[in-house]
Design a protein around this motif. Structure first.
Motif, short mmCIF file in Angstrom:
data_model
loop_
_atom_site.label_atom_id
_atom_site.label_comp_id
_atom_site.label_asym_id
_atom_site.label_seq_id
_atom_site.Cartn_x
_atom_site.Cartn_y
_atom_site.Cartn_z
N THR A 117 0.84 -1.19 0.00
CA THR A 117 0.00 0.00 0.00
C THR A 117 0.87 1.25 0.00
N LEU A 118 0.40 2.26 -0.66
CA LEU A 118 1.19 3.49 -0.80
C LEU A 118 0.68 4.61 0.10
N SER A 119 -0.12 4.27 1.08
CA SER A 119 -0.71 5.32 1.91
C SER A 119 0.35 6.13 2.65
N ASN A 120 1.51 5.55 2.93
CA ASN A 120 2.58 6.28 3.60
C ASN A 120 3.61 6.86 2.63
N TYR A 121 3.32 6.75 1.37
CA TYR A 121 4.27 7.20 0.36
C TYR A 121 3.76 8.46 -0.34
N ALA A 155 3.60 16.65 -7.53
CA ALA A 155 3.76 15.67 -6.46
C ALA A 155 2.63 15.82 -5.45
N THR A 156 2.34 14.71 -4.80
CA THR A 156 1.40 14.72 -3.69
C THR A 156 2.02 13.92 -2.55
N SER A 157 2.02 14.50 -1.38
CA SER A 157 2.65 13.84 -0.24
C SER A 157 1.69 12.83 0.37
N SER A 158 2.19 12.05 1.30
CA SER A 158 1.32 11.08 1.98
C SER A 158 0.24 11.79 2.77
N GLY A 159 0.47 13.04 3.14
CA GLY A 159 -0.51 13.80 3.88
C GLY A 159 -1.50 14.53 3.00
N GLY A 160 -1.27 14.50 1.69
CA GLY A 160 -2.23 15.09 0.76
C GLY A 160 -1.85 16.44 0.21
N SER A 161 -0.75 17.01 0.69
CA SER A 161 -0.35 18.30 0.13
C SER A 161 0.18 18.09 -1.29
N CYS A 215 6.46 7.91 -13.16
CA CYS A 215 5.83 7.94 -11.85
C CYS A 215 6.88 7.53 -10.82
N GLY A 216 6.88 8.22 -9.68
CA GLY A 216 7.82 7.88 -8.63
C GLY A 216 7.12 7.82 -7.28
N ALA A 217 7.66 7.02 -6.39
CA ALA A 217 7.12 6.90 -5.04
C ALA A 217 8.25 7.03 -4.04
N GLY A 218 8.04 7.83 -3.02
CA GLY A 218 9.03 8.01 -1.97
C GLY A 218 8.35 8.09 -0.63
N ARG A 274 9.81 14.64 -2.87
CA ARG A 274 10.65 15.82 -3.00
C ARG A 274 11.98 15.63 -2.28
N ASP A 275 12.05 14.65 -1.39
CA ASP A 275 13.31 14.33 -0.72
C ASP A 275 14.07 13.23 -1.46
#
Length: 119
Positions: free
Chosen positions: A28-32, A50-56, A95-98, A103-104
């Motif tokens: 799951t990517l909910s923390n990514y 980009a969209t952060s795990s927090g939704g920003s 597409c990328g996941a971090g 952004r880091d």
């Protein structure tokens, strides 16, 4: 391990629209954080949205007002709606996941999808 698969690229005329999708599997990517990058021939890969795990969300200046990033955590999918496309948007889009935010750093990459905008 996470696998990312992009789709939705193609050839479009200037002023047209495309929607890219990135489907994730493996966890799951909910923390990514998720992001869309692009790389044009002879240029470095750049972050477009980009969209952060927090939704920003974050948008490069070139994407502001034209592109919209969104994610559906239930489907483990992130989207990039691209409107008012310009020839300079032509690139391979990745597409990328971090963890938390791309952004880091980016932990996982998709294989890329070609977007070509004709004038």
């Amino acid at each position: 391990q996470v696998q990312l698969v992009e789709s939705g690229g193609g050839l479009v005329q200037a002023g047209g629209s495309l929607r890219l999708s990135c489907a994730a599997s493996g966890r799951t990517l909910s923390n990514y954080g998720m992001g869309w990058f692009r790389q044009a021939p002879g240029k470095e890969r750049e972050l477009v949205a980009a969209t952060s795990s927090g939704g920003s969300t974050y948008y490069a200046d070139s994407a502001k007002g034209r592109f919209t990033i969104s994610r559906d955590n239930a489907k483990n999918t992130v989207y990039l709606q691209m409107n008012s496309l310009k020839p300079e948007d032509t690139a391979v889009y990745y597409c990328g996941a971090g963890l938390w935010t791309v952004r880091d750093s980016v932990d996982y990459w998709g294989q890329g999808t070609q977007v070509t905008v004709s004038s």
